[in-house]
Design an enzyme around this catalytic site. Structure first.
Site, mmCIF file in Angstrom:
data_model
loop_
_atom_site.group_PDB
_atom_site.id
_atom_site.type_symbol
_atom_site.label_atom_id
_atom_site.label_comp_id
_atom_site.label_asym_id
_atom_site.label_seq_id
_atom_site.Cartn_x
_atom_site.Cartn_y
_atom_site.Cartn_z
ATOM 1 C CG HIS A 115 -40.973 -10.493 -3.985
ATOM 2 N ND1 HIS A 115 -41.286 -11.719 -3.448
ATOM 3 C CD2 HIS A 115 -41.631 -9.574 -3.238
ATOM 4 C CE1 HIS A 115 -42.101 -11.550 -2.417
ATOM 5 N NE2 HIS A 115 -42.325 -10.254 -2.275
ATOM 6 N N GLY A 116 -37.133 -10.109 -6.143
ATOM 7 C CA GLY A 116 -36.195 -10.273 -7.245
ATOM 8 C C GLY A 116 -35.240 -9.113 -7.413
ATOM 9 C CB SER B 176 -30.580 -10.935 -6.968
ATOM 10 O OG SER B 176 -30.570 -11.299 -5.612
ATOM 11 C CG ASP C 148 -40.510 -14.760 0.207
ATOM 12 O OD1 ASP C 148 -41.258 -13.816 -0.108
ATOM 13 O OD2 ASP C 148 -39.563 -15.148 -0.492
ATOM 14 C CG HIS C 149 -43.120 -16.077 -2.988
ATOM 15 N ND1 HIS C 149 -43.916 -15.474 -3.932
ATOM 16 C CD2 HIS C 149 -41.912 -15.459 -3.053
ATOM 17 C CE1 HIS C 149 -43.224 -14.520 -4.551
ATOM 18 N NE2 HIS C 149 -42.009 -14.486 -4.018
ATOM 19 C CB ALA D 133 -31.908 -9.467 -2.621
ATOM 20 N N GLY E 206 -34.201 -14.623 -9.708
ATOM 21 C CA GLY E 206 -32.958 -15.100 -10.276
ATOM 22 C C GLY E 206 -32.303 -14.018 -11.115
#
Length: 292
Positions: free
Chosen positions: A205-206, A208, A82-83, A228, A177
């Site tokens: 992505h992100g 959450s 990831d990344h 997440a 975040g």
């Protein structure tokens, strides 16, 4: 080492109208939590080695940790970078990762195309699919100028055509975040336009902190992988804090409770994404051989 082909996992999600979760682990207990959640929910999943664990353990040690836990469980799911940086991508290929994400979003657009194209050429020669990112995912903040981050439809169309990426991570109102502020509504129309322009499975992505109805609208619009981490990490933390709040306890007791709560939180994500109960349809799929 063989596993279910990551392309088949995402293709099945696209065909079935759901999204597969991409979740990061941080230690053996969080790795065990993700694997156990996949078993309980009977869900496909991408086990992701990401930006937090790599500086802590190193890419090779993180991979060995996840590989060990998977081999112990007998579960067949992809280990995904990831990344990844440009250098990490090639190390991941040598180590035997099943899927990689090269993040060139910080580069100039033309440089991102050139670098991603080379990554795709090398990875595909080993049978490894590539996820890339266009636009940028901001870190959590109370106020964000989204115009500086959104993926542009016309750039996405050219990027996919010239790089040959398998999956495209886009920016459409998500952040890394969570904050206490009301979440930014996802730009669902932008997602649809990028889907139509590129015809590849999209990734957010992100995820959450994003309301479930927004995520489900994104899935309907063309997103078939949702990443997440924060929500699951916070569940693990709650278990640790609740254990230590009762008085002096063994560290292992706290970790075990964190693992238990993270399993529950991950199963809930899988249900929200629509991937729960879908693993059996993939179990008969032909494995893809990757470097070990």
């Amino acid at each position: 080492m063989s596993t279910v082909d990551p392309r088949a996992i995402v293709a099945a999600a696209r065909e079935g109208g759901y999204a597969v979760g991409g979740f990061n682990m941080h230690n053996p207990e969080t790795t065990q939590a993700l694997i156990r959640a996949a078993e309980l929910a009977e869900a496909p999943v991408f086990l992701q080695i990401g930006r937090a664990i790599v500086p802590h353990l190193g890419l090779a040690e993180a991979y060995r940790m996840v590989r060990h836990e998977l081999d112990r469980s007998g579960t067949r799911v992809p280990i995904h970078l990831d990344h990844g940086t440009y250098e990490e991508v090639f190390e991941a290929i040598r180590l035997g990762f099943d899927s990689i994400m090269f993040d060139g979003s910080h580069l100039d657009f033309e440089e991102n195309i050139a670098a991603t194209r080379h990554v795709v050429t090398v990875a595909h020669s080993f049978g490894i699919p590539v996820e890339a990112e266009l636009g940028s995912i901001p870190d959590a903040a109370e106020s964000i100028d989204w115009s500086q981050h959104y993926t542009k439809v016309e750039e996405a169309e050219r990027f996919v055509a010239e790089t040959g990426v398998d999956f495209l991570a886009i920016s459409a109102g998500v952040m890394h975040g969570v904050t206490g502020a009301e979440p930014q509504p996802l730009d669902i129309e932008r997602v649809r336009q990028i889907r139509d322009a590129t015809d590849v499975p999209l990734v957010l992505h992100g995820a959450s902190g994003v309301p479930v109805d927004q995520l489900q609208a994104a899935i309907a619009a063309g997103v078939h992988k949702l990443n997440a981490d924060t929500d699951l990490r916070h569940a693990f933390r709650r278990g640790i804090e609740a254990t230590w709040a009762t008085g002096d306890r063994q560290f292992e007791d706290a970790m075990a409770e964190g693992r238990r709560l993270m399993i529950d939180a991950t199963v809930e994500k899988m249900r929200e994404y629509g991937s729960a109960g879908r693993a059996s349809a993939l179990s008969a799929a032909e494995p893809v051989l990757v470097a070990s």
